[in-house]
Scaffold this motif. Structure first.
Motif, PDB file in Angstrom:
ATOM      1  N   ASN A 172       0.648  -1.212   0.013  1.00 45.12           N
ATOM      2  CA  ASN A 172       0.055  -0.132   0.077  1.00 45.12           C
ATOM      3  C   ASN A 172       0.913   1.285   0.135  1.00 45.12           C
ATOM      4  O   ASN A 172       2.041   1.107  -0.088  1.00 45.12           O
ATOM      5  N   THR A 174       1.962   3.173   2.202  1.00 43.67           N
ATOM      6  CA  THR A 174       3.014   3.381   3.305  1.00 43.67           C
ATOM      7  C   THR A 174       3.907   2.084   3.180  1.00 43.67           C
ATOM      8  O   THR A 174       4.990   2.154   3.836  1.00 43.67           O
ATOM      9  N   THR A 175       3.743   1.389   2.442  1.00 41.72           N
ATOM     10  CA  THR A 175       4.844   0.194   2.470  1.00 41.72           C
ATOM     11  C   THR A 175       6.325   0.555   1.813  1.00 41.72           C
ATOM     12  O   THR A 175       6.252   1.287   0.897  1.00 41.72           O
TER      13      THR A 175
HETATM   14  C1  LIG Z   1      -0.207  -0.922   4.781  1.00 42.36           C
HETATM   15  O1  LIG Z   1       0.104  -2.233   5.131  1.00 42.36           O
HETATM   16  C2  LIG Z   1       0.977  -2.373   6.347  1.00 42.36           C
HETATM   17  C3  LIG Z   1       1.375  -3.842   6.227  1.00 42.36           C
HETATM   18  O2  LIG Z   1       2.263  -3.923   5.300  1.00 42.36           O
HETATM   19  C4  LIG Z   1      -0.236  -2.391   7.322  1.00 42.36           C
HETATM   20  O3  LIG Z   1       0.482  -2.381   8.637  1.00 42.36           O
HETATM   21  C5  LIG Z   1      -0.792  -0.927   7.305  1.00 42.36           C
HETATM   22  O4  LIG Z   1      -1.861  -0.697   8.170  1.00 42.36           O
HETATM   23  C6  LIG Z   1      -1.337  -0.748   5.631  1.00 42.36           C
HETATM   24  N1  LIG Z   1      -1.727   0.773   5.606  1.00 42.36           N
HETATM   25  C7  LIG Z   1      -3.002   1.083   4.970  1.00 42.36           C
HETATM   26  C8  LIG Z   1      -3.276   2.447   5.048  1.00 42.36           C
HETATM   27  O5  LIG Z   1      -3.860   0.303   4.699  1.00 42.36           O
END
Ligand SMILES: *[C@@H]1O[C@H](CO)[C@@H](O)[C@H](O)[C@H]1NC(C)=O
Ligand SMILES: *[C@@H]1O[C@H](CO)[C@@H](O)[C@H](O)[C@H]1NC(C)=O
Ligand SMILES: *[C@@H]1O[C@H](CO)[C@@H](O)[C@H](O)[C@H]1NC(C)=O
Length: 207
Positions: A172, A174-175
């Motif tokens: 996503n 933020t990854t």
């Molecule tokens: C993005 O992925 C991470 C795990 O890779 C997760 O912890 C996080 O909540 C996710 N963020 C969103 C905005 O979905």
């Protein structure tokens, strides 16, 4: 002929000659640059993926597989078009740097420079142009090879989108973009092998 119109003719010709026109040549360029092995995917394109970088002044640059561009021509974001019969989509487009931090020591590669899905042909006026109907998972990031590095390979790939793509949870916004593997991602999400692609070489800006 006036010099300005001669320059225009030359730049138009140059533009036409500069882009990919042959699937055989694109495949050869990928093989010569050892890209399929590095991405753990086979590359037998059935369409040309045109990647176009708009320029602040002058004509946009359309990649030819293996072309080297100055970093300042790659701000983007690029647009994507497809030449060839690939059906209606949707499609996934990915861009990765295989050579981070340097081609000799590729410990943080791949860097994910773009990953987006739900690309479709939308416009009657520009029938080859892909438009994404959902935000990209990773928006485009300009190449930033570190000072002193040899040019990096930045590879763009086109996939037929799988059903699983829209419910995947691997990537996503933020990854981390580092240590990515487009091969592993494609396998996990069922994208299969790429149906098109191209690549560019970009080095650090002159010191
Ligand atoms: C993005 O992925 C991470 C795990 O890779 C997760 O912890 C996080 O909540 C996710 N963020 C969103 C905005 O979905
Ligand atoms: C990956 O590409 C590099 C060239 O940059 C090459 O030395 C290496 O053998 C390739 N690895 C594979 C598995 O193809
Ligand atoms: C990139 O930098 C070169 C050299 O400094 C300059 O000639 C060129 O106009 C620049 N191009 C862009 C797109 O900024």
């Amino acid at each position: 002929m006036r010099l300005s119109s001669l320059a225009l003719v030359l730049s138009v010709l140059g533009g036409a000659l500069a882009q990919d026109t042959s699937l055989v040549e694109v495949k050869r360029a990928f093989d010569d640059a050892l890209i399929p092995g590095n991405i753990s995917l086979s590359f037998d394109p059935k369409a040309l993926l045109e990647v176009t970088f708009p320029q602040p002044a002058g004509r946009p640059i359309i990649l030819k597989a293996g072309v080297q561009l100055p970093r300042n021509a790659t701000a983007g974001p690029p647009t994507f078009s497809v030449v060839g019969s690939v059906g209606r989509g949707p499609f996934v487009v990915a861009a990765v740097d295989l050579d981070a931090p340097t081609p000799q020591i590729r410990t943080s590669a791949q860097i994910r420079h773009f990953l987006g899905g739900n690309f479709v042909f939308e416009s009657i006026r520009t029938p080859l142009l892909l438009t994404n109907t959902t935000p990209a998972l990773s928006e485009f990031r300009q190449p930033t090879p570190p000072a002193g590095s040899d040019p990096h390979r930045y590879v763009f790939l086109l996939f037929e989108q799988s059903r699983a793509f829209n419910t995947q949870t691997l990537v996503n916004s933020t990854t981390s973009i580092a240590m990515f593997s487009i091969g592993n991602f494609a396998k996990a999400v069922g994208l299969g092998q790429p149906i098109g692609g191209t690549f560019m070489l970009v080095g650090p800006p002159p010191a």
